[in-house]
Design a protein around this motif. Sequence first.
Motif, PDB file in Angstrom:
ATOM      1  N   TRP A 117       0.830  -1.189   0.000  1.00 43.90           N
ATOM      2  CA  TRP A 117       0.000   0.000   0.000  1.00 43.90           C
ATOM      3  C   TRP A 117       0.869   1.245   0.000  1.00 43.90           C
ATOM      4  N   THR A 118       0.239   2.384  -0.301  1.00 37.69           N
ATOM      5  CA  THR A 118       0.893   3.692  -0.247  1.00 37.69           C
ATOM      6  C   THR A 118      -0.034   4.652   0.485  1.00 37.69           C
ATOM      7  N   TRP A 119       0.513   5.793   0.890  1.00 37.36           N
ATOM      8  CA  TRP A 119      -0.301   6.832   1.517  1.00 37.36           C
ATOM      9  C   TRP A 119      -0.798   7.780   0.445  1.00 37.36           C
ATOM     10  N   ARG A 120      -2.039   8.235   0.590  1.00 35.96           N
ATOM     11  CA  ARG A 120      -2.655   9.176  -0.339  1.00 35.96           C
ATOM     12  C   ARG A 120      -3.284  10.298   0.466  1.00 35.96           C
ATOM     13  N   PRO A 121      -3.021  11.560   0.104  1.00 33.29           N
ATOM     14  CA  PRO A 121      -3.650  12.669   0.842  1.00 33.29           C
ATOM     15  C   PRO A 121      -5.145  12.752   0.548  1.00 33.29           C
ATOM     16  N   SER A 122      -5.891  13.239   1.508  1.00 35.16           N
ATOM     17  CA  SER A 122      -7.334  13.450   1.365  1.00 35.16           C
ATOM     18  C   SER A 122      -7.649  14.893   1.725  1.00 35.16           C
ATOM     19  N   ALA A 123      -8.623  15.454   1.033  1.00 34.12           N
ATOM     20  CA  ALA A 123      -9.053  16.825   1.331  1.00 34.12           C
ATOM     21  C   ALA A 123      -9.852  16.886   2.626  1.00 34.12           C
ATOM     22  N   GLY A 124     -10.393  15.743   3.082  1.00 33.32           N
ATOM     23  CA  GLY A 124     -11.147  15.728   4.331  1.00 33.32           C
ATOM     24  C   GLY A 124     -12.551  16.276   4.194  1.00 33.32           C
ATOM     25  N   ASN A 125     -13.181  16.055   3.039  1.00 31.88           N
ATOM     26  CA  ASN A 125     -14.567  16.467   2.835  1.00 31.88           C
ATOM     27  C   ASN A 125     -15.469  15.252   2.956  1.00 31.88           C
ATOM     28  N   GLY A 126     -16.676  15.453   3.463  1.00 27.46           N
ATOM     29  CA  GLY A 126     -17.601  14.337   3.589  1.00 27.46           C
ATOM     30  C   GLY A 126     -18.968  14.798   4.049  1.00 27.46           C
ATOM     31  N   THR A 127     -19.768  13.842   4.494  1.00 23.29           N
ATOM     32  CA  THR A 127     -21.106  14.133   5.015  1.00 23.29           C
ATOM     33  C   THR A 127     -21.274  13.440   6.366  1.00 23.29           C
ATOM     34  N   ARG A 178     -16.406  19.524   6.607  1.00 22.74           N
ATOM     35  CA  ARG A 178     -14.989  19.491   6.235  1.00 22.74           C
ATOM     36  C   ARG A 178     -14.159  19.268   7.487  1.00 22.74           C
ATOM     37  N   LEU A 179     -12.997  18.708   7.280  1.00 24.17           N
ATOM     38  CA  LEU A 179     -12.095  18.365   8.367  1.00 24.17           C
ATOM     39  C   LEU A 179     -11.375  19.590   8.887  1.00 24.17           C
ATOM     40  N   CYS A 180     -11.225  19.652  10.183  1.00 23.22           N
ATOM     41  CA  CYS A 180     -10.323  20.602  10.818  1.00 23.22           C
ATOM     42  C   CYS A 180      -9.576  19.808  11.889  1.00 23.22           C
ATOM     43  N   PHE A 181      -8.572  20.363  12.453  1.00 21.37           N
ATOM     44  CA  PHE A 181      -7.751  19.633  13.412  1.00 21.37           C
ATOM     45  C   PHE A 181      -7.818  20.329  14.760  1.00 21.37           C
ATOM     46  N   ASP A 182      -7.878  19.532  15.804  1.00 19.93           N
ATOM     47  CA  ASP A 182      -7.993  20.043  17.160  1.00 19.93           C
ATOM     48  C   ASP A 182      -6.702  19.724  17.907  1.00 19.93           C
ATOM     49  N   ASP A 183      -5.890  20.757  18.153  1.00 19.72           N
ATOM     50  CA  ASP A 183      -4.651  20.583  18.915  1.00 19.72           C
ATOM     51  C   ASP A 183      -5.018  20.569  20.394  1.00 19.72           C
ATOM     52  N   ILE A 184      -5.149  19.373  20.954  1.00 18.71           N
ATOM     53  CA  ILE A 184      -5.594  19.197  22.334  1.00 18.71           C
ATOM     54  C   ILE A 184      -4.536  19.672  23.320  1.00 18.71           C
TER      55      ILE A 184
END
Length: 197
Positions: A117-127, A178-184
């Motif tokens: 396998w390889t890594w593939r970037p994702s835009a982080g969009n969904g429902t 859409r994805l965002c990141f939470d720096d805990i």
Amino acid sequence: MSAALTPEQPAANAALTPEQPAANAALIPKQPATSAALTPEQPATSAALTPEQPATSAAAGSGRPAPSWRQPRTDRDSAEWWAAVARHELLLQRCAGCGDLRWPPRAMCARCGGFDWTWRPSAGNGTVASWIRSHRPFAPGVPLPNVTVLVRLADQPDLLLPGGWTGTGEPRTGSAVRLCFDDIEPGLTLLSWEAAP
């Protein structure tokens, strides 16, 4: 055809007496109920933890500290994924054999059984596929109420990723996010979702 039972042949489902223990009964010593109230002599195991109730773990008695609930347990398949999340990137594994995307990261493709396998970037969009609001703490320091969202990624319909909700108002099933990141805290970044513009 059923044969008549004799006193030497008791029925398997006959009422048991103290002299006749069940053949399939577990032969273990009596143990206290796990839902009994905890006392200071009984540390919490699966109850909600507070600073006064130390967590027990497999490491107990080994001289190693119990793992923090906040730190993910990485392995050879997920270490790069967690490193990407810390950089605010979402990566998905793509099977080299069939091209299927997968999450969570793992060694083998569930579709074709391939190990390359390889890594593939994702835009982080969904429902939003589902969501829940919890009014009970699952760990110390988590603000209440806490909303967890399960998102169906646009990259592939069978990819579902959980995360927190940082959007305004309540999430709605089927709505675009859409994805965002939470720096805990330093060294810990988790996925979070918000309504797409």
